[in-house]
Design an enzyme around this catalytic site. Sequence first.
Site, PDB file in Angstrom:
ATOM      1  N   GLU A 148     -17.886  13.179 -34.759  1.00 17.57           N
ATOM      2  CA  GLU A 148     -18.445  13.847 -33.594  1.00 17.57           C
ATOM      3  C   GLU A 148     -18.859  12.794 -32.578  1.00 17.57           C
ATOM      4  OE1 GLU A 148     -22.315  16.629 -32.455  1.00 17.57           O
ATOM      5  OE2 GLU A 148     -21.480  16.690 -34.484  1.00 17.57           O
ATOM      6  N   LYS A 158     -19.055  20.802 -30.446  1.00 18.36           N
ATOM      7  CA  LYS A 158     -18.465  19.627 -31.099  1.00 18.36           C
ATOM      8  C   LYS A 158     -18.817  19.525 -32.583  1.00 18.36           C
ATOM      9  CE  LYS A 158     -21.948  16.710 -28.842  1.00 18.36           C
ATOM     10  NZ  LYS A 158     -22.372  17.746 -27.840  1.00 18.36           N
ATOM     11  N   THR A 159     -20.044  19.904 -32.969  1.00 24.02           N
ATOM     12  CA  THR A 159     -20.397  19.842 -34.391  1.00 24.02           C
ATOM     13  C   THR A 159     -19.550  20.817 -35.193  1.00 24.02           C
ATOM     14  OG1 THR A 159     -22.669  19.147 -33.928  1.00 24.02           O
ATOM     15  CG2 THR A 159     -22.253  20.157 -36.068  1.00 24.02           C
TER      16      THR A 159
END
Length: 468
Positions: free
Chosen positions: A170, A126-127
């Site tokens: 995020e 996700k980052t």
Amino acid sequence: MSLVKLVEPVAAEELGRVHFIGIGGAGMSGIARILLKRGVPVSGSDARTSEMVTALRELGATVHIGHAASHVKNVDTVVVSTAIRDSNPELGEALRQGLRVIPRAAALASVMAGRRAVAVAGTHGKTTTTSMLTVALQKCGADPSYCVGGQLVTTGLGADEGSGGVFVAEADESDGSFLMLAPDIAVVTNVEPDHLDNYGDPRAVYDSFARFVERVGETLVVCADDPGSAALVPIARARGLEVVTYGEAEDADLRVGDIVPDGMGVSFRVHGHGEVRLAVPGRHNALNATAVIAVAAALGVPFDAIRDGLAAFGGAKRRFEAKGEAGGVAVFDSYAHHPTELAADLRAARDVVNSFSGSGRVIAVFQPHLYSRTRFFADGFGAALGLADEAVVLDVYGAREDPEPGVSGALVADKVPLPPGRVAYAPRREDVPALVAGRARPGDVVLTMGAGDVTELGPRIVAELAAR
């Protein structure tokens, strides 16, 4: 931090004067930065000074070093992170006064309100995906606001206020607080068991992502290759959401193929659209980039524009970040702290080695993060490290947890399926640079991995290599 429950957020303009307990943290400082740029009065406290604290002071924040009840005087809203204990004097005073006390995720939801909100969730990736999307949109001229769990290489920041109408964030599932977000568009890269110290069992992890989907307003983008995320498709369609799937699966809406390592990057094709070239390595990044393409389409950004934007993405801090080279050995650092993440990064390291020399080796330096995670995933960590040619395992970085009897880095090292002599358990962190430099040879890639202070070892390994 049990005293603060999940709450529905309020609009940013209703927060009043905002105080952050632990303002120097990556996630907290980013939200504080955005509020300051919007003209909201911000104060905060932290245990120590840092570059982030200095930057916030320069933007107008009042930041105290150390914690005291007097710091929440003349405050309307107090924001806390999960790292703040119930005994914190500022938290206690805020509750005594009856102030609005909210977790970081609720503050994030507040600054996202009123924008076209995009949230990127998933157990892994996700980052990087959030960072990719942010940089690609910036290059397209969209200038989004963003809040990422890492720092962009291009800006050096993890969050900032943009001039455009899109907010990219995020969505962190670790404590369940991502359920406070209500994005218009959401990405779920994958769903696997993790953070079992919080969730208790894998079923609860999957259920939390299902609940997250119920908070999405318009479009859900999911990886068709991952069973956990693919299981969310019928839930989303039952709610009437637009669903876009991506991956190598034959039935994916955006089907990825022809993934080819290319030096420090990777190239691939999105069927029906064209070729994409990234400056970061790994099959997993080809998939992350395709998720970005899906989001861009939902935002009305053409494929050619987002493809050019993706080519400009130089990575995020601690996501296969180059730390230097000496003696013909390249050293990289990764935040990977789950078996799936270790495996993805080690495969990417193998691609890098093969693209350049073809004869070099991959040396993994891994620091397990949390005693509970080490206990849960020791077998998986060992299997993943078996993808390297040599592995050095540090002791556990306990973070917020107390030590557990019988749980140490040795538990992982014993599970690595490499021949004797190619796995080392190094309980003393200061021994690692010399140990690694003694094993490495020209053409090798060294990859330090973990969510703790293992990141400090990369430059020391480079220095040790240079001294030989």
